[in-house]
Enzyme design. Structure first.
Site, mmCIF file in Angstrom:
data_model
loop_
_atom_site.group_PDB
_atom_site.id
_atom_site.type_symbol
_atom_site.label_atom_id
_atom_site.label_comp_id
_atom_site.label_asym_id
_atom_site.label_seq_id
_atom_site.Cartn_x
_atom_site.Cartn_y
_atom_site.Cartn_z
ATOM 1 N N THR A 58 41.334 42.244 43.455
ATOM 2 C CA THR A 58 40.804 41.035 42.836
ATOM 3 C C THR A 58 40.264 41.411 41.461
ATOM 4 O O THR A 58 40.297 42.582 41.073
ATOM 5 C CB THR A 58 39.674 40.413 43.686
ATOM 6 O OG1 THR A 58 39.354 39.136 43.170
ATOM 7 C CG2 THR A 58 38.432 41.289 43.675
ATOM 8 N N LYS A 90 34.914 33.521 45.046
ATOM 9 C CA LYS A 90 34.267 34.826 45.068
ATOM 10 C C LYS A 90 33.011 34.878 44.205
ATOM 11 O O LYS A 90 32.439 35.953 44.018
ATOM 12 C CB LYS A 90 35.257 35.897 44.599
ATOM 13 C CG LYS A 90 36.524 35.940 45.437
ATOM 14 C CD LYS A 90 37.562 36.861 44.835
ATOM 15 C CE LYS A 90 38.872 36.756 45.587
ATOM 16 N NZ LYS A 90 39.929 37.578 44.970
ATOM 17 N N GLY A 101 28.928 37.567 42.114
ATOM 18 C CA GLY A 101 30.336 37.607 42.470
ATOM 19 C C GLY A 101 30.619 38.896 43.216
ATOM 20 O O GLY A 101 29.817 39.832 43.181
ATOM 21 N N SER A 180 40.560 45.309 41.131
ATOM 22 C CA SER A 180 41.800 45.955 40.708
ATOM 23 C C SER A 180 42.172 45.624 39.272
ATOM 24 O O SER A 180 42.797 46.435 38.585
ATOM 25 C CB SER A 180 42.940 45.542 41.649
ATOM 26 O OG SER A 180 43.071 44.126 41.668
#
Length: 235
Positions: A58, A90, A101, A180
């Site tokens: 994410t 998120k 987050g 990521s």
């Protein structure tokens, strides 16, 4: 040694995905005595293989500029090579003065957010202290230290990254990116932050778009939380 490996490969041909790992472990055990490698080490490697295929990707970005701080995240949840859900939220508002987050396991992150909310109730207006107390619990508690997530939180004065290793990190430039696609979003934000015409939200959106165009684990379904900022960044 070669004959045992050949026998092992023949055994794997008829295996389904469910019993593949167990068959490979059995074959590895047979050949382990020949090459002097312990069976425990090989099974550990198999466990590591299974763990890495479950990692989620994410991108979560926090940008602080002038009088605003924004946390923005994509909505994609990935398991292995499969997109499980494209619209997970998120980012969230913890209270009237703190937003956050996460990257990682959703249930784990919600549990950690609940613990952070408890710390904020005990230490109102002291985000750093609440974050440090959470990091201590996260690292030392028998249950919490198994939780897999990384958190970004911000109030009107500070932005922090909290990890399960006991880290509570504040950026020097008001920009945090995790997940990521975090490196892409971080680099883009730093390139855009000095453009006077762009607000914090616009910087975050452009940077997240670049990350989503680059990282296969990040999509363009962004969710955002914002706060008024009072922080004066270092020169």
């Amino acid at each position: 040694m070669l004959s045992s490996l050949r026998n092992g490969s023949k055994a794997l041909r008829g295996c389904s995905k469910v019993d593949w790992s167990s068959a490979l472990a059995a074959s590895a055990q047979q050949s382990a005595g020949t090459v002097g490698t312990s069976y425990q080490n090989i099974t550990s490697l198999l466990s590591l293989r299974n763990f890495t295929t479950e990692q989620r990707g994410t991108t979560v970005l926090c940008v602080r500029k002038l009088d605003k701080v924004v946390i923005m995240a994509d909505g994609q949840v990935t398991r292995g090579n499969e997109i499980v859900k494209p619209n997970v939220k998120k980012v969230r508002k913890l209270n009237d003065s703190v937003i956050g987050g996460f990257a990682g396991a959703t249930a784990d992150a919600f549990t950690l957010f609940e613990r952070l909310e408890m710390q904020l109730e005990q230490h109102p207006g002291q985000l750093t202290r609440a974050a440090v107390e959470l990091a201590k619990l996260w690292r030392t508690d028998k249950y919490l230290r198994k939780l897999d997530a990384v958190m970004v939180v911000a109030d009107d004065k500070q932005s922090l990254t909290i990890t399960g290793n006991g880290d509570v990190l504040e950026p020097h430039d008001g920009i945090i990116a995790i997940g990521s696609g975090g490196s892409y979003a971080l680099a883009a934000s730093r390139a855009l932050i000095d453009i006077p015409e762009l607000t914090a939200v616009e910087v975050a959106k452009k940077a997240m778009t670049i990350a989503a165009d680059t990282c296969i684990y990040t999509n363009h379904n962004f969710t955002t939380e914002t706060l008024d900022s009072k922080q004066e960044l270092e020169d």
